[in-house]
Scaffold this active site. Structure first.
Site, PDB file in Angstrom:
ATOM      1  N   VAL A  30      18.830   2.843   4.314  1.00 27.95           N
ATOM      2  CA  VAL A  30      19.076   2.088   3.286  1.00 27.95           C
ATOM      3  C   VAL A  30      18.453   0.690   3.599  1.00 27.95           C
ATOM      4  O   VAL A  30      18.989   0.119   4.821  1.00 27.95           O
ATOM      5  CB  VAL A  30      20.489   1.873   2.478  1.00 27.95           C
ATOM      6  N   LYS A  31      17.694   0.215   2.815  1.00 26.71           N
ATOM      7  CA  LYS A  31      17.298  -1.291   3.041  1.00 26.71           C
ATOM      8  C   LYS A  31      17.928  -2.251   2.136  1.00 26.71           C
ATOM      9  O   LYS A  31      17.978  -1.845   0.950  1.00 26.71           O
ATOM     10  CB  LYS A  31      15.523  -1.406   2.872  1.00 26.71           C
TER      11      LYS A  31
END
Ligand code: R5P
Length: 294
Positions: A202-203
């Site tokens: 996840v960014k």
């Protein structure tokens, strides 16, 4: 029934207790298939489980962004300094030399421009084309709380299903609408939803208060997005703090390619991410490189 009490602020994140990583060096990835882990090991350095990803995908919704007007001139010389390159298939095919050794993280969503509602996206790359381009991961925007929230989440879950079929990890990018709160509570919600629904990475954005609760409550690696251009010391400090507070790396764009000396900046970011260099020292390193070039 939704239960707001179930997500109230609390002290149960155990921020100081890292999640165990049996079977693989990356959090939450030990049960993945060999091909998936092999691709993740190209993006994240197995020695420290960290990555410096260079994001240059901005043109997919905002055209020739400052610093990306000429990718051939401005970005190609930077590529060898990153651990992974995040971009669109159009720029990859048209401009990046195929001999490039860096793993590719390909943007797989699109469809809305800055002139319209950004959350109105669709999947924008066929999985077979991603395989043809030998990508190491696919990236997709997820708009939790946005107008087209459900569509963007469905895009992600569809991409995860396709990625799992062929061993390609998916990085979910938490996108924030113009008028939405950017705080730990929001990003905990967004990151956790992405991980629960299958994202492998996840960014998300850094927040000064409680970033460690975001990383602690997300069972897969988090990489920090850079955001708008900041003074070099502030960008290095943000990257340093994110790593110290549990991020597995950074995926930065404007703070690198809009810097006065992008090669120096990405090298300084690498020191912070891979060597825990303090921000002030990294800034001196950046200045020394810049002076040498001058
Ligand atoms: C959004 O435009 C993209 O996902 C970018 O890759 C992301 O915002 C990171 O770039 P920056 O560090 O410039 O925010």
């Amino acid at each position: 029934m939704p239960d707001p009490e179930a997500v109230k602020e609390g002290k149960r994140f155990y921020e100081d207790v890292p999640m165990k990583t049996p079977g693989f060096f990356l959090k939450g990835s030990g049960a993945l298939d060999w091909g998936m882990r092999n691709r993740l090991a190209r993006i994240f350095n197995p020695k420290d489980a960290h990555t410096v990803m260079l994001a240059i995908d901005h043109g997919y919704f905002q055209g020739p962004t400052t610093g990306l007007e000429r990718v051939d001139l401005n970005i190609v010389p930077l590529v060898s300094h990153c651990d992974a390159l995040m971009l669109t298939r159009g720029i990859l095919r048209s401009t990046i030399p195929p001999a490039c050794a860096q793993p590719i993280v390909m943007r797989a969503s699109g469809g809305a421009s800055i002139l319209k509602e950004l959350s109105n996206e669709e999947l924008a790359v066929d999985i077979e084309d991603a395989i043809r381009m030998n990508v190491s991961a696919l990236a997709i925007q997820v708009f939790i709380g946005g107008e087209f929230e459900t569509r963007s989440v469905h895009n992600m879950t569809r991409l995860v299903d396709l990625g799992l079929r062929y061993g390609i990890p998916v990085m979910a990018v938490t996108a924030v609408g113009k008028d939405m709160a950017r705080d730990a509570k929001y990003f905990r919600l967004a990151c956790r939803i992405c991980a629960e629904l299958g994202a492998h990475v996840v960014k998300t954005y850094y927040v000064p208060q409680g970033f460690d609760t975001i990383t602690a409550s997300c069972p897969v690696p988090i990489v920090m997005a850079g955001g708008k251009k900041l003074p070099e010391l502030d960008a290095l400090t943000m990257a340093y703090n994110a790593i110290q507070e549990g991020a597995a790396g950074v995926d930065m764009g404007r703070n690198i390619f809009q810097s006065d000396f992008p090669v120096g900046m990405i090298k300084a970011i690498r020191k912070v991410v891979h060597e825990n260099m303090k921000p002030a020292e990294a800034l001196e390193y950046y200045k020394t490189l810049k002076a040498k070039k001058a």
